[in-house]
Write a protein that holds these residues in place. Structure first.
Motif, PDB file in Angstrom:
ATOM      1  N   ALA A 141       3.182  -4.389   0.080  1.00 56.02           N
ATOM      2  CA  ALA A 141       3.719  -5.732  -0.172  1.00 56.02           C
ATOM      3  C   ALA A 141       3.166  -6.273  -1.496  1.00 56.02           C
ATOM      4  O   ALA A 141       2.723  -5.520  -2.370  1.00 56.02           O
ATOM      5  N   PHE A 142       3.170  -7.590  -1.657  1.00 59.47           N
ATOM      6  CA  PHE A 142       2.777  -8.199  -2.933  1.00 59.47           C
ATOM      7  C   PHE A 142       1.281  -8.060  -3.171  1.00 59.47           C
ATOM      8  O   PHE A 142       0.465  -8.371  -2.304  1.00 59.47           O
ATOM      9  N   LEU A 143       0.922  -7.623  -4.387  1.00 53.82           N
ATOM     10  CA  LEU A 143      -0.485  -7.415  -4.740  1.00 53.82           C
ATOM     11  C   LEU A 143      -0.980  -8.346  -5.835  1.00 53.82           C
ATOM     12  O   LEU A 143      -2.170  -8.641  -5.893  1.00 53.82           O
ATOM     13  N   GLY A 144      -0.093  -8.779  -6.741  1.00 53.97           N
ATOM     14  CA  GLY A 144      -0.564  -9.606  -7.841  1.00 53.97           C
ATOM     15  C   GLY A 144       0.379  -9.532  -9.026  1.00 53.97           C
ATOM     16  O   GLY A 144       1.573  -9.269  -8.872  1.00 53.97           O
ATOM     17  N   PHE A 145      -0.179  -9.725 -10.216  1.00 52.15           N
ATOM     18  CA  PHE A 145       0.624  -9.851 -11.428  1.00 52.15           C
ATOM     19  C   PHE A 145       0.253  -8.808 -12.472  1.00 52.15           C
ATOM     20  O   PHE A 145      -0.916  -8.462 -12.630  1.00 52.15           O
ATOM     21  N   ILE A 174      -3.937 -17.087 -10.287  1.00 51.83           N
ATOM     22  CA  ILE A 174      -3.368 -15.875  -9.702  1.00 51.83           C
ATOM     23  C   ILE A 174      -3.921 -15.635  -8.302  1.00 51.83           C
ATOM     24  O   ILE A 174      -3.188 -15.259  -7.381  1.00 51.83           O
ATOM     25  N   ARG A 175      -5.201 -15.887  -8.150  1.00 47.76           N
ATOM     26  CA  ARG A 175      -5.839 -15.652  -6.843  1.00 47.76           C
ATOM     27  C   ARG A 175      -5.540 -16.778  -5.847  1.00 47.76           C
ATOM     28  O   ARG A 175      -5.122 -16.523  -4.713  1.00 47.76           O
ATOM     29  N   GLN A 176      -5.755 -17.995  -6.259  1.00 47.02           N
ATOM     30  CA  GLN A 176      -5.728 -19.114  -5.319  1.00 47.02           C
ATOM     31  C   GLN A 176      -4.319 -19.569  -4.958  1.00 47.02           C
ATOM     32  O   GLN A 176      -4.064 -19.958  -3.815  1.00 47.02           O
ATOM     33  N   ASN A 177      -3.409 -19.530  -5.918  1.00 47.12           N
ATOM     34  CA  ASN A 177      -2.074 -20.082  -5.683  1.00 47.12           C
ATOM     35  C   ASN A 177      -1.031 -19.044  -5.301  1.00 47.12           C
ATOM     36  O   ASN A 177       0.066 -19.411  -4.860  1.00 47.12           O
ATOM     37  N   PHE A 178      -1.372 -17.761  -5.457  1.00 46.59           N
ATOM     38  CA  PHE A 178      -0.403 -16.715  -5.123  1.00 46.59           C
ATOM     39  C   PHE A 178      -0.965 -15.653  -4.179  1.00 46.59           C
ATOM     40  O   PHE A 178      -0.272 -14.682  -3.867  1.00 46.59           O
ATOM     41  N   SER A 184      -3.103 -13.309  -4.620  1.00 47.05           N
ATOM     42  CA  SER A 184      -3.128 -11.989  -5.245  1.00 47.05           C
ATOM     43  C   SER A 184      -4.425 -11.258  -4.934  1.00 47.05           C
ATOM     44  O   SER A 184      -5.488 -11.870  -4.817  1.00 47.05           O
ATOM     45  N   ARG A 185      -4.318  -9.937  -4.853  1.00 42.67           N
ATOM     46  CA  ARG A 185      -5.507  -9.084  -4.766  1.00 42.67           C
ATOM     47  C   ARG A 185      -5.923  -8.573  -6.142  1.00 42.67           C
ATOM     48  O   ARG A 185      -7.096  -8.339  -6.398  1.00 42.67           O
ATOM     49  N   TYR A 186      -4.918  -8.356  -7.011  1.00 42.22           N
ATOM     50  CA  TYR A 186      -5.167  -7.627  -8.251  1.00 42.22           C
ATOM     51  C   TYR A 186      -4.471  -8.275  -9.440  1.00 42.22           C
ATOM     52  O   TYR A 186      -3.488  -8.997  -9.298  1.00 42.22           O
ATOM     53  N   VAL A 187      -4.985  -7.917 -10.613  1.00 42.80           N
ATOM     54  CA  VAL A 187      -4.314  -8.138 -11.887  1.00 42.80           C
ATOM     55  C   VAL A 187      -4.133  -6.764 -12.527  1.00 42.80           C
ATOM     56  O   VAL A 187      -5.088  -5.994 -12.618  1.00 42.80           O
TER      57      VAL A 187
END
Length: 301
Positions: free
Chosen positions: A21-25, A45-49, A51-54
Motif C-alpha cells: 500500500a502507500f509508503l510515502g513520497f 510527509i510523516r505527520q499529515n500523510f 508516510s513510512r519513507y521518502v
C-alpha cells in the motif's frame, strides 16, 4: 526514534512483507534544500500523510547534504530510499556521488538506521547510461561495500528499461528488491487514469514473471496533471489534468488488496512527487505550496 543510536539493526526494520500500500513520497533534492526545509517537509510527509519513507530523486552535491537528510529523517521517524543519480548528460559525475554517498552511509552512525535501500537511478537502463552488465557489477560492488551495514541495493527503473536490454536478467538477479517506475500515462494505449489498471498490471506482471519472487515497490509512480516539453504522452487519448492525477492514486488505493496479494508481501507504492517545485505537473502540492489533490491513501488493507 530512540533517544540514542541503537547498537544493532536486529529487529529494527519491519519485515518487507508488511510494506505494501502507500509508503510515502518521491522527493527531489536538486534544489539542495536547507536543513530547516528538509525538517519541515519531512514532518509534513510523516505527520499529515502517514508516510513510512521518502524516496530521493535527483541529486544535490553540497557537502554534508546526505547527513542533513539523515538528520531530518531521524527526527521525523522516516526511512529513506537513497539514490545515486546518473543524470542525462552521459558524464561520470555519478561516480563521485556514489563514493560520497557510500562514505556518508559508513561515517554517519544514524545513516543505516534510516537508509532502507540504496538505489542506482533514475532509469539507467532506459537512458542507456551503462550497459546492463556493467550496472550489474556496480550493484554487486555496492552490496559488498554495504554488507556490514545491511543496506540492500537496487536500481530504479521502468519495465521497458529492462525489456529493451533483452530483459537484463543478470541485473534482476543481482538487485535485492525491484524498485519500479510505474508511469502508465506514457503507455501507447493510455487514456484516463481510471482506465489505467490493466496498464499497471501489464508492467507488474512482467516483473512478477522475471523477478524470482523479490520484493517490489512502485517508487517513481504517478500521473501528471499537465504536459510539458519533457512530459508528452505516447497515446493521443492520454489525458493529463488534476482529476486524472487524483484518479490514479485513487485507483491504486482501490486495488490495495490486489497489490497486497503480489509475491513477497505485496507492492508498496510512493506518490511521485511531493511538489510541483520539484517536478512540474506531478506534485501533490502546487508551486505555491497548495494541495492540488486529496491524498489520504490506505497504508494497510
Amino acid at each position: 526514534m530512540p533517544s540514542s543510536v541503537p547498537k544493532t539493526l536486529t529487529d529494527w526494520w519491519c519485515d518487507a512483507s508488511t510494506e505494501y500500500a502507500f509508503l510515502g513520497f518521491s522527493y527531489e533534492v536538486t534544489a539542495c534544500q536547507s536543513r530547516d526545509q528538509l525538517h519541515r517537509e519531512f514532518a509534513d510527509i510523516r505527520q499529515n500523510f502517514n508516510s513510512r519513507y521518502v524516496r530521493l530523486y535527483g541529486f544535490c552535491d553540497r557537502k554534508g547534504f546526505y547527513d542533513d537528510i539523515v538528520d531530518a529523517a531521524w527526527a521525523n521517524t522516516l526511512g529513506v530510499h537513497a539514490l545515486i543519480w546518473f543524470g542525462f548528460d552521459g558524464d561520470d559525475l555519478w561516480k563521485g556521488r556514489r563514493d560520497v554517498l557510500l562514505g556518508a552511509l559508513h561515517s554517519n552512525p544514524r545513516a543505516k538506521f534510516v537508509t532502507r535501500v540504496l538505489q542506482f537511478g533514475s532509469e539507467p537502463l532506459y537512458d542507456n547510461v551503462l550497459p546492463h552488465d556493467q550496472l550489474t557489477q556496480q550493484v554487486i560492488k555496492a552490496k559488498a561495500n554495504l554488507s556490514d551495514l545491511h543496506i540492500p541495493v537496487t536500481v530504479s527503473e521502468l519495465a521497458y528499461g529492462f525489456q529493451e536490454r533483452g530483459g537484463a536478467q543478470d541485473l534482476l538477479d543481482a538487485i535485492d528488491s525491484i524498485n519500479i517506475h510505474m508511469l502508465p500515462f506514457f503507455a501507447q494505449d493510455a487514456s484516463t487514469s481510471a482506465q489505467a489498471w490493466p496498464l499497471v498490471q501489464r508492467d507488474l506482471q512482467w516483473f512478477i514473471d522475471h523477478g524470482n519472487g523479490k520484493k517490489m515497490y512502485f517508487d517513481e509512480n504517478g500521473w501528471p496533471s499537465v504536459t510539458s516539453s519533457s512530459v508528452q504522452p505516447n497515446s493521443p487519448n492520454a489525458v493529463a489534468d488534476v482529476p486524472n492525477e487524483q484518479g490514479y492514486f485513487n485507483l491504486l488505493d482501490q486495488h490495495c488488496t490486489d497489490l497486497k496479494n503480489v509475491v513477497a508481501g505485496g507492492v508498496g507504492w510512493f506518490a511521485h512527487i511531493y511538489s510541483d517545485n520539484q517536478e512540474p505537473g506531478y506534485g501533490i502540492y502546487d508551486s505555491k505550496g497548495r494541495l492540488k489533490i486529496t491524498l489520504a491513501p490506505r497504508t494497510s488493507c
